[in-house]
Design an enzyme around this catalytic site. Structure first.
Site, PDB file in Angstrom:
ATOM      1  N   ASP A   7       0.870  -1.169   0.000  1.00  7.94           N
ATOM      2  CA  ASP A   7       0.000   0.000   0.000  1.00  7.94           C
ATOM      3  C   ASP A   7       0.906   1.217   0.000  1.00  7.94           C
ATOM      4  O   ASP A   7       2.106   1.116   0.335  1.00  7.94           O
ATOM      5  CB  ASP A   7      -0.872  -0.049   1.277  1.00  7.94           C
ATOM      6  N   ASP A   9      -0.041   5.168   0.847  1.00  7.46           N
ATOM      7  CA  ASP A   9      -0.224   6.156   1.920  1.00  7.46           C
ATOM      8  C   ASP A   9      -0.352   5.476   3.276  1.00  7.46           C
ATOM      9  O   ASP A   9      -1.209   4.621   3.469  1.00  7.46           O
ATOM     10  CB  ASP A   9      -1.457   7.012   1.629  1.00  7.46           C
TER      11      ASP A   9
HETATM   12  O1  LIG Z   1      -3.548   4.053   1.519  1.00  9.99           O
HETATM   13  P1  LIG Z   1      -3.640   4.187   0.006  1.00  9.99           P
HETATM   14  O2  LIG Z   1      -4.596   3.188  -0.617  1.00  9.99           O
HETATM   15  O3  LIG Z   1      -2.262   4.177  -0.656  1.00  9.99           O
HETATM   16  O4  LIG Z   1      -4.229   5.693  -0.287  1.00  9.99           O
HETATM   17  C1  LIG Z   1      -5.233   6.241   0.545  1.00  9.99           C
HETATM   18  C2  LIG Z   1      -5.499   7.622   0.017  1.00  9.99           C
HETATM   19  O5  LIG Z   1      -5.939   7.559  -1.310  1.00  9.99           O
HETATM   20  C3  LIG Z   1      -6.589   8.356   0.761  1.00  9.99           C
HETATM   21  O6  LIG Z   1      -7.705   7.481   0.885  1.00  9.99           O
HETATM   22  C4  LIG Z   1      -8.831   8.163   1.445  1.00  9.99           C
HETATM   23  O7  LIG Z   1      -9.894   7.224   1.536  1.00  9.99           O
HETATM   24  P2  LIG Z   1     -11.157   7.315   0.513  1.00  9.99           P
HETATM   25  O8  LIG Z   1     -10.597   6.988  -0.871  1.00  9.99           O
HETATM   26  O9  LIG Z   1     -11.707   8.727   0.592  1.00  9.99           O
HETATM   27  O10 LIG Z   1     -12.111   6.246   1.026  1.00  9.99           O
HETATM   28  C5  LIG Z   1      -8.521   8.693   2.849  1.00  9.99           C
HETATM   29  O11 LIG Z   1      -8.289   7.579   3.702  1.00  9.99           O
HETATM   30  C6  LIG Z   1      -7.261   9.554   2.829  1.00  9.99           C
HETATM   31  O12 LIG Z   1      -6.862   9.853   4.150  1.00  9.99           O
HETATM   32  C7  LIG Z   1      -6.124   8.837   2.136  1.00  9.99           C
HETATM   33  O13 LIG Z   1      -5.013   9.728   1.971  1.00  9.99           O
HETATM   34 MG   LIG Z   2      -2.864   3.355   3.238  1.00 11.01          MG
END
Ligand SMILES: O=P(O)(O)OC[C@@H](O)[C@H]1O[C@@H](OP(=O)(O)O)[C@@H](O)[C@@H](O)[C@@H]1O
Ligand SMILES: [Mg+2]
Ligand SMILES: [Zn+2]
Length: 177
Positions: A7, A9
């Protein structure tokens, strides 16, 4: 093939509830770049599977997203490693796509592009959906306590999930055997 699926973020770089919207907001978690390089130098294929709904929400462009990924590739290369594949889902939850985790579409793409099965392939995430997506295709789940993992660790995790403080600790574990 020694393959790992990460993953982004909260595992590779710091996460934010406000999304990571600019290159300046993309800040590696200490030890994560070196951990990716260590795997690569040990012969592992390193793939990334990331939800990026911020694109679909209009918070940042795919060009900006690519600048973050180019920075990641450069930093890992500076330490002798390679990021072999990055796949992302740009869609909003409402789009109903098959690639937004916990749907396994990104993992299926990686398997197809690398011509391999994912049974037993380690996947590292900070959110439940990261692990669920990989487990759906047979991956072995690893949770890190960085990013959202600080709270995810208290949730009901997929059977067999191993929990580590950060990506560097997961890599220490994988490379010790
Ligand atoms: O952890 P990965 O998958 O690499 O990326 C997560 C991000 O795309 C964002 O995903 C969003 O979730 P929603 O997409 O709004 O449900 C939120 O959780 C944000 O805080 C976060 O930065
Ligand atoms: Mg993540
Ligand atoms: Zn998608």
């Amino acid at each position: 093939m020694k393959l790992i699926i990460l993953d982004r973020d909260g595992v590779i770089n710091q996460d934010s509830d406000a999304y990571i919207k600019t290159l300046d907001e993309w800040i590696p978690i200490p030890g994560s770049i070196a951990a990716m390089a260590r795997l690569s130098l040990a012969g592992w294929t390193v793939a990334v599977a990331t939800n990026q709904s911020g694109v679909g929400r209009g918070y940042y462009s795919e060009a900006t997203l690519e600048s973050m990924h180019q920075r990641l590739r450069e930093l890992v290369a500076e330490q002798g490693g390679t990021v072999d594949l990055i796949r992302y889902c740009p869609h909003t939850p409402e789009a109903g796509c098959d690639c937004r985790k916990p749907a396994p579409g990104l993992f299926r793409q990686i398997a197809q592009l690398l011509h391999t099965e994912l049974t037993g392939v380690p996947t590292v995430g900070d959110s439940l959906r990261d692990l669920e997506a990989g487990v759906a295709l047979g991956c072995t789940p690893y949770l890190v306590r960085t990013g959202k993992g600080e709270s995810t660790q208290y949730k009901a995790l997929p059977a067999g999930t191993q929990v580590f403080d950060n990506l560097s600790a997961v890599v220490d574990h994988l490379l010790e055997t």
